[in-house]
Design a protein around this motif. Structure first.
Motif, PDB file in Angstrom:
ATOM      1  N   ARG A 275      -3.081-100.365  19.405  1.00  0.00           N
ATOM      2  CA  ARG A 275      -2.703-101.429  18.474  1.00  0.00           C
ATOM      3  C   ARG A 275      -1.574-100.970  17.552  1.00  0.00           C
ATOM      4  O   ARG A 275      -0.622-101.703  17.301  1.00  0.00           O
ATOM      5  CB  ARG A 275      -3.920-101.854  17.646  1.00  0.00           C
TER       6      ARG A 275
ATOM      7  N   ILE B 259     -16.651-103.228  13.702  1.00  0.00           N
ATOM      8  CA  ILE B 259     -15.197-103.224  13.878  1.00  0.00           C
ATOM      9  C   ILE B 259     -14.841-103.108  15.351  1.00  0.00           C
ATOM     10  O   ILE B 259     -13.922-103.775  15.857  1.00  0.00           O
ATOM     11  CB  ILE B 259     -14.573-102.086  13.055  1.00  0.00           C
ATOM     12  N   TRP B 260     -15.581-102.280  16.085  1.00  0.00           N
ATOM     13  CA  TRP B 260     -15.310-102.124  17.522  1.00  0.00           C
ATOM     14  C   TRP B 260     -15.568-103.437  18.260  1.00  0.00           C
ATOM     15  O   TRP B 260     -14.787-103.835  19.133  1.00  0.00           O
ATOM     16  CB  TRP B 260     -16.180-101.018  18.095  1.00  0.00           C
TER      17      TRP B 260
ATOM     18  N   TRP C 292      -6.545 -99.830  11.701  1.00  0.00           N
ATOM     19  CA  TRP C 292      -6.359 -99.801  13.155  1.00  0.00           C
ATOM     20  C   TRP C 292      -6.639-101.165  13.756  1.00  0.00           C
ATOM     21  O   TRP C 292      -5.918-101.633  14.652  1.00  0.00           O
ATOM     22  CB  TRP C 292      -7.283 -98.755  13.773  1.00  0.00           C
ATOM     23  N   LEU C 293      -7.674-101.838  13.277  1.00  0.00           N
ATOM     24  CA  LEU C 293      -8.059-103.140  13.822  1.00  0.00           C
ATOM     25  C   LEU C 293      -6.926-104.153  13.701  1.00  0.00           C
ATOM     26  O   LEU C 293      -6.682-104.943  14.621  1.00  0.00           O
ATOM     27  CB  LEU C 293      -9.305-103.655  13.105  1.00  0.00           C
TER      28      LEU C 293
ATOM     29  N   HIS D 154      -5.553 -93.022  15.439  1.00  0.00           N
ATOM     30  CA  HIS D 154      -4.817 -93.812  14.453  1.00  0.00           C
ATOM     31  C   HIS D 154      -3.358 -93.372  14.382  1.00  0.00           C
ATOM     32  O   HIS D 154      -2.464 -94.191  14.154  1.00  0.00           O
ATOM     33  CB  HIS D 154      -5.478 -93.645  13.083  1.00  0.00           C
TER      34      HIS D 154
ATOM     35  N   SER E 168     -12.772-105.801  17.703  1.00  0.00           N
ATOM     36  CA  SER E 168     -11.554-105.384  18.414  1.00  0.00           C
ATOM     37  C   SER E 168     -11.570-105.803  19.875  1.00  0.00           C
ATOM     38  O   SER E 168     -10.517-105.928  20.501  1.00  0.00           O
ATOM     39  CB  SER E 168     -11.372-103.867  18.308  1.00  0.00           C
ATOM     40  N   ARG E 169     -12.770-106.023  20.449  1.00  0.00           N
ATOM     41  CA  ARG E 169     -12.872-106.405  21.861  1.00  0.00           C
ATOM     42  C   ARG E 169     -12.438-107.844  22.101  1.00  0.00           C
ATOM     43  O   ARG E 169     -12.260-108.249  23.254  1.00  0.00           O
ATOM     44  CB  ARG E 169     -14.307-106.225  22.353  1.00  0.00           C
TER      45      ARG E 169
END
Length: 417
Positions: free
Chosen positions: A238, A349-350, A97-98, A25, A353-354
């Protein structure tokens, strides 16, 4: 001393997960400007930052002692409280972060710890004076001090180099950027890695493994340093994009000024035990450096979203932590339920993010509308009194009138003798 229980082991692992998220982060704090100006290749930059984060973790324990014995009262704090605090901090880190916003991992941890403590033992469990003097005041002062310092440093560098060859000075400033980025990474290790050391030490005290007031054991220092270094190496691409290109466009002179100013503020605060947000310091420095060049534009729409995230960090992490603490108080099944929720939320969340992958191959790509944002009032006012960079001339404010189209040329006639 008691042995480490299963619950305490879960808390320690969760703390290291938070430290890992803190690493990726906050990679942008040290390396965003270095990457955006091309001083270092992206993968080289994050590798360098990871190593120096690990080294910095061993330089001091002052911030760790602030976390373990200053923010909340050790008496009455249980491992469940610390676990709930970490859940709130991790989820806030991943959410910001997203969406690519550089918020404070430090304040997420503080908010989670305060929220879980209040839910467990009430407001009396929080040392309000310490929170104000060592968390809230530095949160406001750090970006202002770093921003003003970076603004003045940028103006000074352009003034000193106004008669120099821009290409020659750019090489020197890129070398200076690499050195100052290393200093920021070292400072980040001395400040942020210690927060996880402090939270693990607090958990060990709450679990009866350490006596109150103890310093972090060596294995805690090493594990926290390794966790934040691994997170840093993965790179929070990001947030690196937002810090390096989304806030402003920096030249090497400005990048050097921003990083040097931020590192000075972070190292000074670590020395006196302030739990400072490196994100606040570095973001303020980037904006200050952006305003320090004639024609520099700070994208205030991005900055405003970032300021809103800063304001929401403490209460949002605190509310999630308080809810988690309420569930963990129900017993072992409550702890298991919160752990399952945390894992499911992280996976979700991961997966989201993809959908739009940002990595070292496209980190410097910026949407067209970001570059087209007009200068705001603050930018225009400061730019009006800022000397132009070396090698440029101020352009007068004139109305541009298109030149008439050239007439068709007359046919060429042979010359007569």
């Amino acid at each position: 001393m008691e042995h480490i229980t299963l619950l305490l082991a879960i808390v320690i692992v969760t703390a290291l997960v938070f430290d890992f998220t803190n690493g990726f982060h906050d990679t942008a704090n040290a390396m965003a400007t270095t990457i955006s100006t091309g001083a270092l290749k992206p993968k080289t930059a994050v590798a360098m930052s990871a190593v120096l984060n690990l080294v910095g973790a061993f330089l001091s324990v002052e911030v760790a002692k602030t976390i373990s014995s200053g923010i909340v009262n050790e008496s009455g704090i249980t491992p469940e409280v610390i676990f709930a605090a970490l859940v709130g901090a991790i989820l806030w880190n991943l959410m910001t972060w997203l969406i690519g916003l550089p918020s404070s991992s430090s304040h997420a941890l503080m908010g989670g710890l305060v929220g879980a403590t209040i839910a467990s033992v009430g407001i009396s469990g929080v040392n309000g004076g310490t929170v104000v003097t060592k968390v809230l005041i530095p949160a406001i002062a750090a970006p202002l001090v770093a921003g003003v310092a970076a603004y003045l440093a940028s103006r000074l560098t352009y003034r000193i180099g106004r008669n120099a060859d821009p290409k020659a000075t750019a090489k020197g400033y890129r070398a200076g950027q690499i050195a100052s980025a290393g200093l920021v990474s070292l400072a980040h290790g001395t400040n942020d890695a210690q927060k996880t050391m402090g939270i693990i030490t607090l958990a060990l005290i709450a679990g009866g493994v350490l006596s109150p007031g103890s310093n972090p054991p060596t294995w805690v220092i090493l594990s926290a340093g390794l966790a934040i270094a691994m997170g840093t190496y993965l790179g929070g691409w990001r947030i690196i994009r937002t810090m390096g290109k989304g806030l402003t466009d920096l030249q090497p002179q400005q990048g050097f000024a921003a990083q040097t100013s931020a590192a000075s503020v972070i190292l000074a605060s670590s020395n006196i035990g302030f739990s400072l947000s490196t994100t606040h310091s570095c973001s303020g420095a980037v904006m200050g450096a952006g305003l320090g060049r004639k024609g520099g534009v700070v994208r205030w729409s991005t900055a405003t979203r970032m300021f809103v995230a800063w304001g929401l960090t403490l209460p949002a992490a605190g509310l999630v932590a308080a809810g988690s603490e309420f569930v963990t108080k129900q017993g072992d099944w409550g702890v298991a339920a919160v752990a399952a929720f945390l894992i499911a939320a992280c996976v979700a969340i991961w997966v989201v993010s993809r959908r739009q992958v940002i990595d070292h191959t496209n980190v410097n790509d910026v949407e067209a509308d970001a570059d087209a944002e007009p200068a705001g009032v603050v930018t225009a006012a400061i730019a009006a009194v800022t000397p132009p960079p070396a090698g440029t001339l101020a352009q007068p404010f004139t109305t541009s009138i298109p030149a008439p189209a050239p007439a068709d040329p007359e046919p060429t006639r042979p010359a007569t003798v």
